[in-house]
Design a protein around this motif. Structure first.
Motif, PDB file in Angstrom:
ATOM      1  N   ALA A  47      45.000  40.797  53.898  1.00 20.48           N
ATOM      2  CA  ALA A  47      45.003  41.388  55.414  1.00 20.48           C
ATOM      3  C   ALA A  47      43.768  42.335  55.565  1.00 20.48           C
ATOM      4  N   LYS A  48      43.816  43.058  54.656  1.00 19.18           N
ATOM      5  CA  LYS A  48      42.755  44.213  54.886  1.00 19.18           C
ATOM      6  C   LYS A  48      41.340  43.658  53.992  1.00 19.18           C
ATOM      7  N   LYS A  49      41.254  42.405  53.833  1.00 14.84           N
ATOM      8  CA  LYS A  49      40.187  41.641  53.145  1.00 14.84           C
ATOM      9  C   LYS A  49      39.675  42.132  51.824  1.00 14.84           C
ATOM     10  N   MET A  50      40.406  43.058  51.199  1.00 14.83           N
ATOM     11  CA  MET A  50      40.251  43.534  49.884  1.00 14.83           C
ATOM     12  C   MET A  50      40.463  42.483  48.840  1.00 14.83           C
ATOM     13  N   VAL A  51      41.449  41.467  48.921  1.00 16.39           N
ATOM     14  CA  VAL A  51      41.563  40.483  48.102  1.00 16.39           C
ATOM     15  C   VAL A  51      41.615  39.041  48.696  1.00 16.39           C
ATOM     16  N   THR A  52      41.232  37.812  48.049  1.00 15.50           N
ATOM     17  CA  THR A  52      41.488  36.782  48.658  1.00 15.50           C
ATOM     18  C   THR A  52      42.603  35.889  47.705  1.00 15.50           C
ATOM     19  N   ILE A  53      43.546  35.479  48.351  1.00 16.10           N
ATOM     20  CA  ILE A  53      44.680  34.544  47.463  1.00 16.10           C
ATOM     21  C   ILE A  53      44.366  33.216  47.542  1.00 16.10           C
ATOM     22  N   MET A  54      44.134  32.691  46.492  1.00 16.74           N
ATOM     23  CA  MET A  54      43.595  31.439  46.071  1.00 16.74           C
ATOM     24  C   MET A  54      44.914  30.556  45.429  1.00 16.74           C
ATOM     25  N   PRO A  55      45.565  29.519  46.255  1.00 14.94           N
ATOM     26  CA  PRO A  55      46.894  28.854  45.668  1.00 14.94           C
ATOM     27  C   PRO A  55      46.664  28.364  44.383  1.00 14.94           C
ATOM     28  N   LYS A  56      47.415  28.288  43.393  1.00 13.00           N
ATOM     29  CA  LYS A  56      47.308  28.043  42.236  1.00 13.00           C
ATOM     30  C   LYS A  56      46.327  28.324  41.355  1.00 13.00           C
ATOM     31  N   LYS A  57      45.553  29.442  41.792  1.00 11.89           N
ATOM     32  CA  LYS A  57      44.505  29.992  41.166  1.00 11.89           C
ATOM     33  C   LYS A  57      44.760  31.448  40.835  1.00 11.89           C
ATOM     34  N   GLY A  58      45.151  32.133  41.815  1.00 14.78           N
ATOM     35  CA  GLY A  58      45.460  33.671  41.790  1.00 14.78           C
ATOM     36  C   GLY A  58      44.852  34.233  42.697  1.00 14.78           C
ATOM     37  N   SER A  59      44.714  35.577  42.728  1.00 15.95           N
ATOM     38  CA  SER A  59      43.811  36.527  43.916  1.00 15.95           C
ATOM     39  C   SER A  59      42.789  37.065  43.150  1.00 15.95           C
ATOM     40  N   ILE A  60      41.318  37.065  44.026  1.00 17.09           N
ATOM     41  CA  ILE A  60      40.434  37.468  43.369  1.00 17.09           C
ATOM     42  C   ILE A  60      40.012  38.679  44.515  1.00 17.09           C
ATOM     43  N   VAL A  61      39.594  39.670  43.766  1.00 18.50           N
ATOM     44  CA  VAL A  61      38.778  40.865  44.517  1.00 18.50           C
ATOM     45  C   VAL A  61      37.916  40.619  45.087  1.00 18.50           C
ATOM     46  N   ASN A  62      37.663  40.687  46.488  1.00 20.25           N
ATOM     47  CA  ASN A  62      36.472  40.638  47.344  1.00 20.25           C
ATOM     48  C   ASN A  62      35.349  41.538  47.050  1.00 20.25           C
ATOM     49  N   ALA A  63      34.095  41.084  47.379  1.00 23.55           N
ATOM     50  CA  ALA A  63      32.891  41.990  47.482  1.00 23.55           C
ATOM     51  C   ALA A  63      33.267  43.346  48.360  1.00 23.55           C
ATOM     52  N   SER A  64      33.113  44.368  48.075  1.00 25.33           N
ATOM     53  CA  SER A  64      33.252  45.560  49.184  1.00 25.33           C
ATOM     54  C   SER A  64      32.653  45.310  50.306  1.00 25.33           C
ATOM     55  N   GLU A  65      31.630  44.783  50.378  1.00 25.09           N
ATOM     56  CA  GLU A  65      31.128  44.773  51.928  1.00 25.09           C
ATOM     57  C   GLU A  65      31.875  44.046  52.834  1.00 25.09           C
ATOM     58  N   THR A  66      32.937  43.231  52.239  1.00 30.85           N
ATOM     59  CA  THR A  66      33.851  42.385  53.045  1.00 30.85           C
ATOM     60  C   THR A  66      35.085  43.062  53.601  1.00 30.85           C
ATOM     61  N   TRP A  67      35.242  44.329  52.893  1.00 32.65           N
ATOM     62  CA  TRP A  67      36.679  44.843  53.114  1.00 32.65           C
ATOM     63  C   TRP A  67      36.522  45.816  54.449  1.00 32.65           C
ATOM     64  N   ASN A  68      37.779  45.723  55.038  1.00 33.80           N
ATOM     65  CA  ASN A  68      37.978  46.291  56.433  1.00 33.80           C
ATOM     66  C   ASN A  68      38.034  47.924  56.087  1.00 33.80           C
ATOM     67  N   TRP A  69      36.699  48.370  56.233  1.00 38.02           N
ATOM     68  CA  TRP A  69      36.393  49.938  55.782  1.00 38.02           C
ATOM     69  C   TRP A  69      36.778  50.749  56.982  1.00 38.02           C
ATOM     70  N   LEU A  70      37.112  50.115  58.066  1.00 36.86           N
ATOM     71  CA  LEU A  70      37.606  51.018  59.352  1.00 36.86           C
ATOM     72  C   LEU A  70      39.236  50.907  59.426  1.00 36.86           C
ATOM     73  N   ASP A  71      39.791  50.547  58.247  1.00 37.22           N
ATOM     74  CA  ASP A  71      41.407  50.630  58.122  1.00 37.22           C
ATOM     75  C   ASP A  71      41.846  52.074  57.671  1.00 37.22           C
ATOM     76  N   HIS A  72      42.841  52.610  58.267  1.00 35.15           N
ATOM     77  CA  HIS A  72      43.243  53.661  58.125  1.00 35.15           C
ATOM     78  C   HIS A  72      43.785  53.838  56.430  1.00 35.15           C
ATOM     79  N   ASP A  73      44.458  52.830  56.405  1.00 35.76           N
ATOM     80  CA  ASP A  73      45.162  52.982  54.814  1.00 35.76           C
ATOM     81  C   ASP A  73      43.921  52.838  53.829  1.00 35.76           C
ATOM     82  N   ILE A  74      42.831  52.278  53.997  1.00 34.29           N
ATOM     83  CA  ILE A  74      41.811  52.171  52.938  1.00 34.29           C
ATOM     84  C   ILE A  74      41.030  53.515  53.016  1.00 34.29           C
ATOM     85  N   LEU A  75      40.657  54.174  54.014  1.00 30.05           N
ATOM     86  CA  LEU A  75      40.165  55.393  54.161  1.00 30.05           C
ATOM     87  C   LEU A  75      41.088  56.425  53.443  1.00 30.05           C
ATOM     88  N   GLY A  76      42.381  56.476  53.826  1.00 30.66           N
ATOM     89  CA  GLY A  76      43.152  57.137  53.088  1.00 30.66           C
ATOM     90  C   GLY A  76      43.571  57.222  51.646  1.00 30.66           C
TER      91      GLY A  76
END
Length: 240
Positions: free
Chosen positions: A55-84
């Motif tokens: 939901a914070k765009k830090m990872v993409t969940i791919m069915p039957k493949k796993g979760s991949i870490v997204n490129a930092s440019e796509t992360w929701n940098w204005l998310d309070h949790d991420i900045l914290g």
């Protein structure tokens, strides 16, 4: 029974591993089973944590493949949790430079609005913050100095009396605090010029000089960038 807190704790742990590059961008995270076994949690909790990161765009969940870490440019940098989370780990130079660039773009315009709209109460809060910074230097108290600096910039934000700027600033505040913490002088007496710079900014606001306030804020942020360059010679803020 695992609680909601277990999910939140795991989300934070995984996020910090991503932010610190322990889990690198564009690579697969350990599988749900591996994470569940490693952290002694249920797969349901692991799945919920991964969904929170998605939901914070830090990872993409791919069915039957796993979760991949997204490129930092796509992360929701204005998310309070991420900045914290970011403020509690050793961040890479690129992240800090992006934050400094955000300050350079955002704060001068906030100061210009403050020069037009600040009240006597706003100016009092800025003066109190400068006094706190001064006491921090006199008492050799780094925490007190930082606290005063943060209070000053918060008072500056409020003094704009623009609800949109305040809303944006509230989201950015944790990131700005992080950039303050990464650019402070280790030697407190050397922070005296920073106090004079803040007092000069406060005076431009008191005198209703928006152009001067904007330029003085640029001076403050650019000096912070120069201090960063002194400790990190290859540091260049990413603007644009």
């Amino acid at each position: 029974m695992e609680t909601k807190t277990a999910t939140a704790n795991l989300t934070e742990i995984l996020a910090k591993k991503i932010l610190s590059s322990e889990y690198k961008e564009r690579t697969l995270l350990p599988s749900e089973n591996e994470l569940a076994k490693s952290f002694k949690l249920s797969r349901t909790t692991v799945r919920s944590a991964l969904q929170a990161l998605s939901a914070k765009k830090m990872v993409t969940i791919m069915p039957k493949k796993g979760s991949i870490v997204n490129a930092s440019e796509t992360w929701n940098w204005l998310d309070h949790d991420i900045l914290g989370w970011l403020s509690n780990i050793e961040v890479n130079h690129n992240d800090t430079s992006h934050l400094m660039a955000a300050r350079l773009i955002f704060e001068p315009n906030t100061s210009a609005l403050a020069a037009l709209n600040a009240t006597a109460k706003d100016l009092l809060h800025m003066e109190e913050a400068c006094n706190e910074m001064q006491k921090g230097v006199e008492q050799g108290d780094r925490g007190l100095f930082n606290q005063g600096d943060i209070k000053f910039h918060r008072a500056l934000l409020i003094a704009s009396h623009n609800p949109f700027m305040i809303a944006i600033g509230d989201v950015l505040s944790k990131g700005l605090i992080l950039s303050f913490n990464r650019t402070m002088d280790e030697n407190l007496p050397e922070s005296m010029p920073a106090i004079a710079e803040h007092i000069k900014l406060m005076e431009t606001i008191r005198l209703r000089q928006p152009d001067e306030a904007k330029e003085q804020t640029r001076v403050i942020v650019l000096n912070a960038i120069r201090k960063r360059q002194e400790t990190k010679p290859n540091y260049i803020p990413h603007i644009g």
